[in-house]
Design a protein around this motif. Structure first.
Motif, PDB file in Angstrom:
ATOM      1  N   PRO A   1       1.853  49.487   3.497  1.00 20.88           N
ATOM      2  CA  PRO A   1       1.771  48.836   4.818  1.00 20.88           C
ATOM      3  C   PRO A   1       0.342  48.495   5.219  1.00 20.88           C
ATOM      4  CG  PRO A   1       3.286  50.697   4.885  1.00 20.88           C
ATOM      5  CD  PRO A   1       2.590  50.771   3.572  1.00 20.88           C
ATOM      6  N   LEU A   2      -0.589  49.417   4.973  1.00 21.70           N
ATOM      7  CA  LEU A   2      -1.981  49.136   5.312  1.00 21.70           C
ATOM      8  C   LEU A   2      -2.530  48.006   4.457  1.00 21.70           C
ATOM      9  CD1 LEU A   2      -3.444  52.728   5.804  1.00 21.70           C
ATOM     10  CD2 LEU A   2      -3.035  50.999   7.559  1.00 21.70           C
ATOM     11  N   LEU A   3      -2.107  47.930   3.201  1.00 22.69           N
ATOM     12  CA  LEU A   3      -2.557  46.839   2.334  1.00 22.69           C
ATOM     13  C   LEU A   3      -2.071  45.492   2.865  1.00 22.69           C
ATOM     14  CD1 LEU A   3      -3.838  45.731  -0.243  1.00 22.69           C
ATOM     15  CD2 LEU A   3      -1.697  46.256  -1.453  1.00 22.69           C
ATOM     16  N   LEU A   4      -0.849  45.449   3.338  1.00 24.69           N
ATOM     17  CA  LEU A   4      -0.320  44.197   3.891  1.00 24.69           C
ATOM     18  C   LEU A   4      -1.086  43.796   5.151  1.00 24.69           C
ATOM     19  CD1 LEU A   4       3.516  44.844   3.431  1.00 24.69           C
ATOM     20  CD2 LEU A   4       2.020  43.376   2.049  1.00 24.69           C
ATOM     21  N   VAL A   5      -1.385  44.787   6.005  1.00 22.86           N
ATOM     22  CA  VAL A   5      -2.160  44.487   7.219  1.00 22.86           C
ATOM     23  C   VAL A   5      -3.552  44.011   6.842  1.00 22.86           C
ATOM     24  CG1 VAL A   5      -3.171  45.490   9.295  1.00 22.86           C
ATOM     25  CG2 VAL A   5      -0.844  46.115   8.618  1.00 22.86           C
ATOM     26  N   LEU A   6      -4.165  44.661   5.855  1.00 26.28           N
ATOM     27  CA  LEU A   6      -5.504  44.286   5.407  1.00 26.28           C
ATOM     28  C   LEU A   6      -5.504  42.855   4.862  1.00 26.28           C
ATOM     29  CD1 LEU A   6      -8.335  45.687   5.038  1.00 26.28           C
ATOM     30  CD2 LEU A   6      -7.713  45.936   2.627  1.00 26.28           C
ATOM     31  N   SER A   7      -4.493  42.500   4.100  1.00 22.72           N
ATOM     32  CA  SER A   7      -4.408  41.150   3.540  1.00 22.72           C
ATOM     33  C   SER A   7      -4.254  40.110   4.643  1.00 22.72           C
ATOM     34  CB  SER A   7      -3.227  41.066   2.560  1.00 22.72           C
ATOM     35  OG  SER A   7      -3.372  42.011   1.510  1.00 22.72           O
ATOM     36  N   ALA A   8      -3.421  40.438   5.640  1.00 18.84           N
ATOM     37  CA  ALA A   8      -3.228  39.506   6.752  1.00 18.84           C
ATOM     38  C   ALA A   8      -4.521  39.302   7.527  1.00 18.84           C
ATOM     39  CB  ALA A   8      -2.124  40.033   7.675  1.00 18.84           C
ATOM     40  N   LEU A   9      -5.277  40.371   7.752  1.00 21.71           N
ATOM     41  CA  LEU A   9      -6.554  40.252   8.451  1.00 21.71           C
ATOM     42  C   LEU A   9      -7.564  39.464   7.621  1.00 21.71           C
ATOM     43  CD1 LEU A   9      -6.890  43.843   9.952  1.00 21.71           C
ATOM     44  CD2 LEU A   9      -6.545  41.718  11.222  1.00 21.71           C
ATOM     45  N   GLY A  10      -7.516  39.620   6.276  1.00 19.91           N
ATOM     46  CA  GLY A  10      -8.406  38.853   5.418  1.00 19.91           C
ATOM     47  C   GLY A  10      -8.123  37.366   5.494  1.00 19.91           C
ATOM     48  N   VAL A  11      -6.839  37.014   5.513  1.00 20.09           N
ATOM     49  CA  VAL A  11      -6.482  35.598   5.658  1.00 20.09           C
ATOM     50  C   VAL A  11      -6.957  35.079   7.007  1.00 20.09           C
ATOM     51  CG1 VAL A  11      -4.553  33.987   5.863  1.00 20.09           C
ATOM     52  CG2 VAL A  11      -4.516  35.760   4.090  1.00 20.09           C
ATOM     53  N   LEU A  12      -6.779  35.911   8.042  1.00 17.01           N
ATOM     54  CA  LEU A  12      -7.208  35.502   9.385  1.00 17.01           C
ATOM     55  C   LEU A  12      -8.723  35.324   9.441  1.00 17.01           C
ATOM     56  CD1 LEU A  12      -6.277  34.939  12.282  1.00 17.01           C
ATOM     57  CD2 LEU A  12      -6.571  37.389  12.771  1.00 17.01           C
ATOM     58  N   MET A  13      -9.472  36.203   8.792  1.00 17.38           N
ATOM     59  CA  MET A  13     -10.931  36.063   8.731  1.00 17.38           C
ATOM     60  C   MET A  13     -11.321  34.741   8.091  1.00 17.38           C
ATOM     61  SD  MET A  13     -12.246  39.818   7.454  1.00 17.38           S
ATOM     62  CE  MET A  13     -13.789  39.071   6.911  1.00 17.38           C
ATOM     63  N   THR A  14     -10.663  34.405   6.983  1.00 16.36           N
ATOM     64  CA  THR A  14     -11.008  33.177   6.263  1.00 16.36           C
ATOM     65  C   THR A  14     -10.686  31.947   7.101  1.00 16.36           C
ATOM     66  OG1 THR A  14     -10.507  34.330   4.184  1.00 16.36           O
ATOM     67  CG2 THR A  14     -10.678  31.927   4.097  1.00 16.36           C
ATOM     68  N   VAL A  15      -9.568  32.000   7.806  1.00 20.82           N
ATOM     69  CA  VAL A  15      -9.183  30.865   8.645  1.00 20.82           C
ATOM     70  C   VAL A  15     -10.147  30.700   9.815  1.00 20.82           C
ATOM     71  CG1 VAL A  15      -7.405  29.992  10.203  1.00 20.82           C
ATOM     72  CG2 VAL A  15      -6.756  30.973   7.989  1.00 20.82           C
ATOM     73  N   LEU A  16     -10.533  31.784  10.462  1.00 23.27           N
ATOM     74  CA  LEU A  16     -11.361  31.707  11.662  1.00 23.27           C
ATOM     75  C   LEU A  16     -12.842  31.493  11.348  1.00 23.27           C
ATOM     76  CD1 LEU A  16      -9.750  34.590  13.779  1.00 23.27           C
ATOM     77  CD2 LEU A  16      -9.432  32.122  14.072  1.00 23.27           C
ATOM     78  N   LEU A  17     -13.330  32.123  10.260  1.00 25.07           N
ATOM     79  CA  LEU A  17     -14.759  32.067   9.968  1.00 25.07           C
ATOM     80  C   LEU A  17     -15.112  31.069   8.886  1.00 25.07           C
ATOM     81  CD1 LEU A  17     -15.574  35.899  10.032  1.00 25.07           C
ATOM     82  CD2 LEU A  17     -15.910  34.231  11.879  1.00 25.07           C
ATOM     83  N   GLY A  18     -14.105  30.613   8.146  1.00 20.95           N
ATOM     84  CA  GLY A  18     -14.391  29.654   7.083  1.00 20.95           C
ATOM     85  C   GLY A  18     -14.890  30.338   5.828  1.00 20.95           C
ATOM     86  N   GLU A  19     -15.838  29.700   5.155  1.00 17.38           N
ATOM     87  CA  GLU A  19     -16.312  30.184   3.867  1.00 17.38           C
ATOM     88  C   GLU A  19     -16.844  31.617   3.901  1.00 17.38           C
ATOM     89  OE1 GLU A  19     -19.450  28.830   0.350  1.00 17.38           O
ATOM     90  OE2 GLU A  19     -19.036  27.510   2.053  1.00 17.38           O
ATOM     91  N   PRO A  20     -17.584  32.066   4.919  1.00 17.84           N
ATOM     92  CA  PRO A  20     -18.056  33.464   4.926  1.00 17.84           C
ATOM     93  C   PRO A  20     -16.926  34.481   4.898  1.00 17.84           C
ATOM     94  CG  PRO A  20     -19.312  32.151   6.495  1.00 17.84           C
ATOM     95  CD  PRO A  20     -18.163  31.290   6.040  1.00 17.84           C
ATOM     96  N   GLY A  21     -15.752  34.063   5.361  1.00 19.48           N
ATOM     97  CA  GLY A  21     -14.626  35.004   5.391  1.00 19.48           C
ATOM     98  C   GLY A  21     -14.092  35.366   4.022  1.00 19.48           C
TER      99      GLY A  21
END
Length: 358
Positions: free
Chosen positions: A73-93
């Motif tokens: 479950p934590l891995l799934l949450v971590l992956s979702a937050l990583g996708v969100l970081m990439t979408v919001l911050l762009g390349e640095p994410g």
């Protein structure tokens, strides 16, 4: 929190602190978000990055002593937050890819983790094809390198845990075997002796008014048997530093049985004088050892008497026909010290090893 040493994917006490050091590389996404002119989007990206770091550390603490798969479950949450970081911050994410890959190695089995890590590395490179982005070979390399490092660490920890568990199990088995052997030897040492002592005490009680001379003989014999039994028990309790005749007979029975050699052993050692018991114990040990190692026998017999201890077998040899080794030489020296002699005889079939008191 579980402390089971057999958990293969558990991480040591210091693992989470080492993991926290590498959160340093999330500073770039946070700095990029704070410098972005789109404040709402950038602040959301920064918040996602902070949440990503918190979940990542929570996963490390969870996996420190939890079995594989419990952190899904934590891995799934971590992956979702990583996708969100990439979408919001762009390349640095994309920096989140390395952390997600490490989490995958911690949570999944190698069968599933390996292709997932490769997919993350390839994905981080393909994202560089988006307009205005750069191909991130460095991130892909970091994904692979970090994953291999964590996999190696997990493997070493797992092997060490299995080794510790094996040592603990061996220690438990050794203690249990020692208890079993001690209980068996103590039974063999005391069982018959106490029975004989009881019978002789009852006989002495009946004869005390009828035959005083016979009574005194029985009481003297009773005292000798009691002292011998007490001495044997003391030697056994002291950890087998000295040999005991009943103990050697018990071990001979076990050793011959393990070698699939039929054993005929005396049920009593009462006829053996106190001063000869240790010598006869050595005789039984050396004779039985020779039978097992060299004789090729199917049957072995131990005979005890007041002045003789003998080990016979029905094997073709060589047993004692071979040149005497240190065992027989030592037995000869012990026999000579008490005025006895070592006799080896060829039987038909087999051989005989005996210590005879003149």
């Amino acid at each position: 929190m579980s402390s089971d040493p057999t958990v293969p994917s558990s991480v040591g006490r210091r693992g989470p602190w080492f993991a926290a050091i590498w959160l340093f590389f999330l500073i770039d996404p946070i700095r990029a978000g704070l410098q972005d002119h789109d404040h709402v989007r950038s602040l959301a990206g920064v918040a996602a990055t902070v949440a990503f770091a918190v979940v990542y550390m929570a996963l490390w603490w969870r996996m420190r002593a939890e079995p594989q798969g419990r952190g899904t479950p934590l891995l799934l949450v971590l992956s979702a937050l990583g996708v969100l970081m990439t979408v919001l911050l762009g390349e640095p994410g994309i920096a989140c890819a390395v952390y997600i890959a490490v989490a995958v190695v911690m949570v999944m089995s190698f069968r599933w983790a390996a292709p997932t890590v490769v997919a993350i590395a390839v994905g981080s490179v393909l994202l560089g094809l988006l307009p205005g982005w750069q191909v991130e070979f460095g991130v892909a390399f970091g994904v692979i390198a970090a994953s291999l490092a964590v996999f190696g660490m997990r493997t070493i920890i797992g092997r060490n845990a299995e080794l510790i568990a094996a040592h603990q199990r061996n220690a438990e088995l050794a203690v249990e075997n020692e208890r079993t052997r001690f209980a068996r030897d103590l039974h063999d040492i005391l069982g018959h002796s106490l029975t004989v002592i009881t019978i002789k005490a009852e006989l002495a009680g009946r004869l005390i008014d009828v035959d005083p001379v016979r009574t005194r003989a029985e009481l003297a014999d009773l005292e000798r048997l009691s002292r011998d039994a007490l001495a044997d028990v003391r030697r056994a309790v002291e950890g087998y530093r000295d040999l005991t005749l009943p103990g050697e007979l018990a071990r001979a029975r076990t050793a011959l049985g393990a070698a699939e050699i039929e054993a005929t052993l005396p049920n009593s050692t009462d006829d053996v004088p106190t001063e000869l018991r240790e010598l006869f114990a050595w005789t039984v040990r050396e004779g039985v050892t020779n039978v097992i190692r060299h004789s090729g026998a199917r049957h072995c017999e131990v005979v005890l008497g007041p002045a003789r201890a003998e080990v016979r077998d029905d094997g073709p040899g060589p047993t004692t026909a071979a040149p005497r080794g240190s065992g027989l030489t030592g037995l000869q020296e012990r026999a000579t010290a008490v005025g006895a002699r070592l006799v080896t005889t060829k039987l038909d079939p087999g051989w005989s090893l005996a210590v005879v008191v003149e």
